[in-house]
Motif scaffolding. Structure first.
Motif, PDB file in Angstrom:
ATOM      1  N   LYS A  13       0.829  -1.198   0.000  1.00 48.67           N
ATOM      2  CA  LYS A  13       0.000   0.000   0.000  1.00 48.67           C
ATOM      3  C   LYS A  13       0.870   1.257   0.000  1.00 48.67           C
ATOM      4  CE  LYS A  13      -3.859  -0.151   2.232  1.00 48.67           C
ATOM      5  NZ  LYS A  13      -4.903  -0.143   3.257  1.00 48.67           N
ATOM      6  N   LEU A  14       1.898   1.259   0.813  1.00 46.29           N
ATOM      7  CA  LEU A  14       2.804   2.411   0.881  1.00 46.29           C
ATOM      8  C   LEU A  14       3.552   2.599  -0.437  1.00 46.29           C
ATOM      9  CD1 LEU A  14       3.799   4.604   2.794  1.00 46.29           C
ATOM     10  CD2 LEU A  14       5.602   3.057   3.520  1.00 46.29           C
ATOM     11  N   LYS A  29       0.810   9.576 -16.013  1.00 46.17           N
ATOM     12  CA  LYS A  29      -0.490   8.958 -15.713  1.00 46.17           C
ATOM     13  C   LYS A  29      -0.373   7.444 -15.533  1.00 46.17           C
ATOM     14  CE  LYS A  29      -3.272  12.489 -15.767  1.00 46.17           C
ATOM     15  NZ  LYS A  29      -3.936  12.907 -14.552  1.00 46.17           N
ATOM     16  N   GLU A  30       0.527   6.835 -16.257  1.00 40.68           N
ATOM     17  CA  GLU A  30       0.698   5.376 -16.151  1.00 40.68           C
ATOM     18  C   GLU A  30       1.197   4.999 -14.761  1.00 40.68           C
ATOM     19  OE1 GLU A  30       3.136   1.699 -18.242  1.00 40.68           O
ATOM     20  OE2 GLU A  30       2.997   3.598 -19.301  1.00 40.68           O
ATOM     21  N   ALA A  31       2.195   5.692 -14.253  1.00 40.32           N
ATOM     22  CA  ALA A  31       2.715   5.417 -12.909  1.00 40.32           C
ATOM     23  C   ALA A  31       1.651   5.712 -11.850  1.00 40.32           C
ATOM     24  CB  ALA A  31       3.968   6.244 -12.645  1.00 40.32           C
ATOM     25  N   GLU A  32       0.905   6.766 -12.067  1.00 41.93           N
ATOM     26  CA  GLU A  32      -0.169   7.122 -11.132  1.00 41.93           C
ATOM     27  C   GLU A  32      -1.212   6.004 -11.067  1.00 41.93           C
ATOM     28  OE1 GLU A  32      -3.494  10.675 -10.657  1.00 41.93           O
ATOM     29  OE2 GLU A  32      -1.791  11.004 -11.977  1.00 41.93           O
ATOM     30  N   THR A  33      -1.596   5.504 -12.224  1.00 39.78           N
ATOM     31  CA  THR A  33      -2.584   4.424 -12.299  1.00 39.78           C
ATOM     32  C   THR A  33      -2.037   3.128 -11.695  1.00 39.78           C
ATOM     33  OG1 THR A  33      -3.534   5.418 -14.274  1.00 39.78           O
ATOM     34  CG2 THR A  33      -4.070   3.118 -13.862  1.00 39.78           C
ATOM     35  N   GLU A  34      -0.772   2.835 -11.960  1.00 40.35           N
ATOM     36  CA  GLU A  34      -0.147   1.639 -11.379  1.00 40.35           C
ATOM     37  C   GLU A  34      -0.139   1.729  -9.856  1.00 40.35           C
ATOM     38  OE1 GLU A  34       3.746   1.109 -13.022  1.00 40.35           O
ATOM     39  OE2 GLU A  34       2.978   0.715 -15.035  1.00 40.35           O
ATOM     40  N   GLY A  35       0.149   2.899  -9.338  1.00 38.84           N
ATOM     41  CA  GLY A  35       0.152   3.099  -7.889  1.00 38.84           C
ATOM     42  C   GLY A  35      -1.224   2.894  -7.295  1.00 38.84           C
ATOM     43  N   GLN A  39      -2.339  -0.125  -4.640  1.00 43.88           N
ATOM     44  CA  GLN A  39      -3.047   0.136  -3.391  1.00 43.88           C
ATOM     45  C   GLN A  39      -4.344  -0.669  -3.332  1.00 43.88           C
ATOM     46  OE1 GLN A  39      -3.218   4.417  -2.167  1.00 43.88           O
ATOM     47  NE2 GLN A  39      -2.104   4.665  -4.094  1.00 43.88           N
ATOM     48  N   GLY A  40      -5.060  -0.732  -4.438  1.00 44.39           N
ATOM     49  CA  GLY A  40      -6.301  -1.498  -4.492  1.00 44.39           C
ATOM     50  C   GLY A  40      -6.060  -2.977  -4.248  1.00 44.39           C
ATOM     51  N   LYS A  41      -4.988  -3.484  -4.798  1.00 50.99           N
ATOM     52  CA  LYS A  41      -4.631  -4.895  -4.609  1.00 50.99           C
ATOM     53  C   LYS A  41      -4.326  -5.179  -3.136  1.00 50.99           C
ATOM     54  CE  LYS A  41      -1.327  -8.332  -6.269  1.00 50.99           C
ATOM     55  NZ  LYS A  41      -0.149  -8.560  -7.127  1.00 50.99           N
ATOM     56  N   ALA A  42      -3.608  -4.272  -2.481  1.00 52.75           N
ATOM     57  CA  ALA A  42      -3.290  -4.446  -1.063  1.00 52.75           C
ATOM     58  C   ALA A  42      -4.557  -4.387  -0.216  1.00 52.75           C
ATOM     59  CB  ALA A  42      -2.295  -3.384  -0.603  1.00 52.75           C
ATOM     60  N   ASP A  43      -5.466  -3.478  -0.549  1.00 50.01           N
ATOM     61  CA  ASP A  43      -6.740  -3.387   0.169  1.00 50.01           C
ATOM     62  C   ASP A  43      -7.547  -4.672   0.004  1.00 50.01           C
ATOM     63  OD1 ASP A  43      -6.345  -0.837   1.217  1.00 50.01           O
ATOM     64  OD2 ASP A  43      -7.344   0.163  -0.465  1.00 50.01           O
TER      65      ASP A  43
END
Length: 70
Positions: A13-14, A29-35, A39-43
């Motif tokens: 998540k971090l 935008k690609e790095a932003e979306t990957e981030g 986070q969604g995967k960790a949640d």
């Protein structure tokens, strides 16, 4: 949930937050979306493990701990 699993999910998540922030800062935008995806995967992992723990606790409450009956 084990401490190792909690640590790994928190780390993911971090890392996702850092990647998203860097993407926003640089306009990538690609790095932003990957981030955001990281986070969604960790949640999702957190919620899945919480659900497993709930089911396990309910089963132990209904049927007892089989190891302690011997």
């Amino acid at each position: 949930m084990s401490a190792d699993e909690k640590f790994e999910n928190a780390k993911d998540k971090l890392g996702g937050q850092a990647k998203e922030g860097l993407g926003k800062l640089t306009g990538d935008k690609e790095a932003e979306t990957e981030g955001q995806a990281q986070q969604g995967k960790a949640d999702a992992k957190d919620k899945l493990q919480d659900a497993r723990d709930t089911v396990k606790g309910a089963a132990e409450g209904m049927f007892g701990d089989k190891d302690s009956r011997d």
